[in-house]
Design a protein around this motif. Structure first.
Motif, PDB file in Angstrom:
ATOM      1  N   MET A  61       0.532  -1.484   0.097  1.00 45.78           N
ATOM      2  CA  MET A  61      -0.071  -0.039   0.229  1.00 45.78           C
ATOM      3  C   MET A  61       0.834   1.176  -0.033  1.00 45.78           C
ATOM      4  N   LEU A  94       1.529   2.628  -2.838  1.00 47.06           N
ATOM      5  CA  LEU A  94       0.324   3.304  -4.181  1.00 47.06           C
ATOM      6  C   LEU A  94       0.198   4.993  -3.551  1.00 47.06           C
ATOM      7  N   ARG A 114      -4.394   4.862  -2.302  1.00 46.36           N
ATOM      8  CA  ARG A 114      -4.679   4.283  -0.906  1.00 46.36           C
ATOM      9  C   ARG A 114      -5.614   4.843  -0.048  1.00 46.36           C
ATOM     10  N   LEU A 145      -2.333  -1.807  -6.284  1.00 47.53           N
ATOM     11  CA  LEU A 145      -2.038  -2.811  -5.368  1.00 47.53           C
ATOM     12  C   LEU A 145      -1.356  -4.521  -5.996  1.00 47.53           C
TER      13      LEU A 145
END
Length: 180
Positions: free
Chosen positions: A122, A125, A130, A168
């Motif tokens: 994450m 991102l 996120r 992701l």
């Protein structure tokens, strides 16, 4: 007329089987279903096999008197037991790779490691991506709720979700996660 005598005199399998089913079929079916844990389809197969065996080997089944039901019940029980032994899970020593996957069960350590890998991915991102994933998945908000909280239109939330999911997936694959 005695069912065994009917089969011997006329040599008519149809008459023999009809009489067998009429006199004992429902009791045999109930017993087989109970032994199979309610699997009525397999129970019907078992009863058919019992009927065929009774017709093929009438001397083994004996005359159709008061004790025949007990003998037929024994055959049902034996067939269910034999069928159960055929379906026993393979042992760990003989299990192939596909069966080994079934033997693995996730535990708290696996879940913690998975969560850590996802959190690390994450971080790759963009902040808006996120943020939208956190609102939708971590906070369990709907698209309209997330849109209100983020101050963007619902279409933007959908678009960010699509691109965040793709990013992701790429980040997870870079970390060695292949089943995403």
């Amino acid at each position: 007329m005695d069912i065994h005598a009917a089969a011997v005199m006329t040599d008519d399998a149809d008459t023999y089987l009809r009489t067998l089913y009429r006199r004992h079929g429902s009791a045999l079916l109930r017993l087989a279903a109970r032994l199979l844990g309610g699997d009525w389809h397999r129970a019907q197969d078992i009863v058919q096999e019992v009927a065929i065996r009774a017709w093929q080997y009438p001397m083994d089944v004996g005359p159709m008197d008061g004790t025949v039901r007990h003998r037929l019940f024994t055959v049902v029980s034996d067939l269910v037991t034999d069928g159960h032994q055929d379906q026993v899970e393979p042992s760990v020593e003989t299990a192939g790779e596909a069966e080994m996957v079934l033997l693995v069960t996730p535990d708290a350590v696996d879940q913690a490691l998975t969560a850590q890998v996802v959190w690390d991915a994450m971080a790759d991102l963009a902040p808006p991506q996120r943020e939208v994933l956190l609102h939708l998945h971590y906070l369990d908000r709907s698209i309209s709720q997330a849109a209100r909280a983020l101050g963007v239109p619902p279409g933007t939330v959908k678009s960010r979700t699509y691109y965040a999911t793709r990013a992701l997936r790429t980040a997870l694959r870079a970390r060695g996660v292949t089943d995403c």
